[in-house]
Design a protein around this motif. Sequence first.
Motif, mmCIF file in Angstrom:
data_model
loop_
_atom_site.group_PDB
_atom_site.id
_atom_site.type_symbol
_atom_site.label_atom_id
_atom_site.label_comp_id
_atom_site.label_asym_id
_atom_site.label_seq_id
_atom_site.Cartn_x
_atom_site.Cartn_y
_atom_site.Cartn_z
ATOM 1 N N UNK A 34 -22.240 21.837 -3.146
ATOM 2 C CA UNK A 34 -21.143 22.124 -3.023
ATOM 3 C C UNK A 34 -21.328 22.773 -1.282
ATOM 4 N N UNK A 35 -19.727 22.367 -0.647
ATOM 5 C CA UNK A 35 -20.513 22.623 0.955
ATOM 6 C C UNK A 35 -19.376 24.070 0.706
ATOM 7 N N UNK A 36 -19.579 24.979 1.965
ATOM 8 C CA UNK A 36 -18.845 25.894 1.942
ATOM 9 C C UNK A 36 -18.343 25.405 4.072
ATOM 10 N N UNK A 37 -17.144 25.489 4.101
ATOM 11 C CA UNK A 37 -16.466 25.226 5.482
ATOM 12 C C UNK A 37 -15.186 25.948 6.036
ATOM 13 N N UNK A 38 -15.371 26.038 7.197
ATOM 14 C CA UNK A 38 -14.303 26.460 7.743
ATOM 15 C C UNK A 38 -13.162 26.504 8.561
ATOM 16 N N UNK A 39 -12.349 26.958 8.792
ATOM 17 C CA UNK A 39 -11.541 25.827 10.299
ATOM 18 C C UNK A 39 -11.125 27.718 10.620
ATOM 19 N N UNK A 40 -11.065 27.761 12.258
ATOM 20 C CA UNK A 40 -10.277 28.566 12.901
ATOM 21 C C UNK A 40 -8.928 28.038 13.541
ATOM 22 N N UNK A 41 -8.417 28.691 13.520
ATOM 23 C CA UNK A 41 -7.372 28.705 14.425
ATOM 24 C C UNK A 41 -8.175 27.546 15.683
ATOM 25 N N UNK A 43 -8.791 25.448 16.449
ATOM 26 C CA UNK A 43 -10.339 24.511 15.850
ATOM 27 C C UNK A 43 -10.143 23.335 14.199
ATOM 28 N N UNK A 44 -11.192 22.544 14.897
ATOM 29 C CA UNK A 44 -11.627 21.632 13.659
ATOM 30 C C UNK A 44 -12.432 22.290 12.759
ATOM 31 N N UNK A 45 -12.217 21.282 11.046
ATOM 32 C CA UNK A 45 -12.807 22.531 10.062
ATOM 33 C C UNK A 45 -14.328 21.592 10.427
ATOM 34 N N UNK A 46 -14.919 22.760 10.179
ATOM 35 C CA UNK A 46 -16.624 22.497 10.246
ATOM 36 C C UNK A 46 -17.656 23.067 8.843
ATOM 37 N N UNK A 47 -18.978 22.447 8.539
ATOM 38 C CA UNK A 47 -19.450 22.681 7.626
ATOM 39 C C UNK A 47 -20.273 23.996 8.417
ATOM 40 N N UNK A 48 -19.612 24.576 7.182
ATOM 41 C CA UNK A 48 -20.774 26.277 7.134
ATOM 42 C C UNK A 48 -22.420 26.453 6.137
ATOM 43 N N UNK A 49 -22.150 25.611 5.593
ATOM 44 C CA UNK A 49 -23.022 25.829 4.225
ATOM 45 C C UNK A 49 -23.125 24.811 2.821
ATOM 46 N N UNK A 50 -24.252 24.088 2.556
ATOM 47 C CA UNK A 50 -23.899 23.348 1.609
ATOM 48 C C UNK A 50 -25.376 24.119 0.279
ATOM 49 N N UNK A 86 -21.198 40.177 9.964
ATOM 50 C CA UNK A 86 -20.315 39.189 10.471
ATOM 51 C C UNK A 86 -19.944 39.693 11.713
ATOM 52 N N UNK A 87 -19.410 38.775 12.132
ATOM 53 C CA UNK A 87 -18.597 38.076 13.978
ATOM 54 C C UNK A 87 -17.007 38.110 13.419
ATOM 55 N N UNK A 88 -16.526 38.999 14.522
ATOM 56 C CA UNK A 88 -15.207 38.331 14.905
ATOM 57 C C UNK A 88 -15.108 35.935 14.377
ATOM 58 N N UNK A 89 -16.132 35.934 15.396
ATOM 59 C CA UNK A 89 -16.481 34.231 15.512
ATOM 60 C C UNK A 89 -16.452 33.423 14.558
ATOM 61 N N UNK A 90 -16.168 34.052 13.163
ATOM 62 C CA UNK A 90 -16.473 34.288 11.492
ATOM 63 C C UNK A 90 -14.976 34.050 11.755
ATOM 64 N N UNK A 91 -14.590 34.439 12.274
ATOM 65 C CA UNK A 91 -13.298 34.798 11.434
ATOM 66 C C UNK A 91 -12.134 32.765 11.255
ATOM 67 N N UNK A 92 -11.916 32.859 10.346
ATOM 68 C CA UNK A 92 -11.216 31.231 9.936
ATOM 69 C C UNK A 92 -10.847 31.176 8.218
ATOM 70 N N UNK A 115 -8.528 27.800 0.207
ATOM 71 C CA UNK A 115 -9.179 28.348 0.491
ATOM 72 C C UNK A 115 -8.953 28.854 0.654
ATOM 73 N N UNK A 116 -9.918 29.843 1.848
ATOM 74 C CA UNK A 116 -9.401 31.712 1.629
ATOM 75 C C UNK A 116 -9.820 32.242 2.834
ATOM 76 N N UNK A 117 -9.179 33.551 3.617
ATOM 77 C CA UNK A 117 -8.982 33.694 4.927
ATOM 78 C C UNK A 117 -10.150 34.662 5.057
ATOM 79 N N UNK A 118 -11.247 35.086 5.949
ATOM 80 C CA UNK A 118 -11.646 35.692 6.698
ATOM 81 C C UNK A 118 -11.277 36.728 7.437
ATOM 82 N N UNK A 119 -11.077 37.456 7.934
ATOM 83 C CA UNK A 119 -11.037 38.218 9.575
ATOM 84 C C UNK A 119 -11.713 39.122 9.673
ATOM 85 N N UNK A 120 -12.631 38.512 11.343
ATOM 86 C CA UNK A 120 -13.570 39.773 11.813
ATOM 87 C C UNK A 120 -12.746 40.442 12.317
ATOM 88 N N UNK A 121 -12.255 42.048 12.587
ATOM 89 C CA UNK A 121 -11.867 42.271 12.940
ATOM 90 C C UNK A 121 -12.150 43.976 12.963
#
Length: 122
Positions: A34-41, A43-50, A86-92, A115-121
Motif C-alpha cells: 500500500x502506497x500513500x500519494x499526494x497531489x497539491x493544487x 502539481x503532479x501526484x507524487x509518492x509519499x510512502x509505501x 506538518x508544514x504548509x507544503x504538506x497541504x494536498x 482521497x482525503x484533503x489535508x490542509x496545513x495552515x
Amino acid sequence: QLQLVESGGGLVQPGGSLRLSCAASGFTLDYYAIGWFRQAPGKEREGVSCISTHGESTNYADSVKGRFTISRDNAKNTVYLQMNSLKPEDTAVYYCAAALYCSGRVDGMDYWGKGTLVTVSS
C-alpha cells in the motif's frame, strides 16, 4: 467491489499532527503493498510512502522522512499514515493505492481511493 477509502484529513496548524487511514473493502489487503500519494493544487501526484505486504519494508519521500510513519494492521484491513510536524507544503489531497509491490510510481498502482484533503495552515 474493490474499494479503498481514505479518512482522517482536515485542517491543522503548522507543527501539528494528523493520522490518515486507508480502509479496504471487497478484498483483503494482506496480499498488497500500500502506497500513500499526494497531489497539491497545480502539481503532479507524487509518492509519499509505501509499505510492503506484511510491513517488513517501508520507504518514504525525502520531504517527509523523519516526520511521517506508515504502518498497517492487516487484521483490521487498514493502513495508516501518521503525519507529525506538518508544514504548509504538506497541504494536498492524500490518496492511498494498492499494488503487488511498492514501486513509488503512480502508474505502478492498481487500485486507488478517492482521497482525503489535508490542509496545513495557521
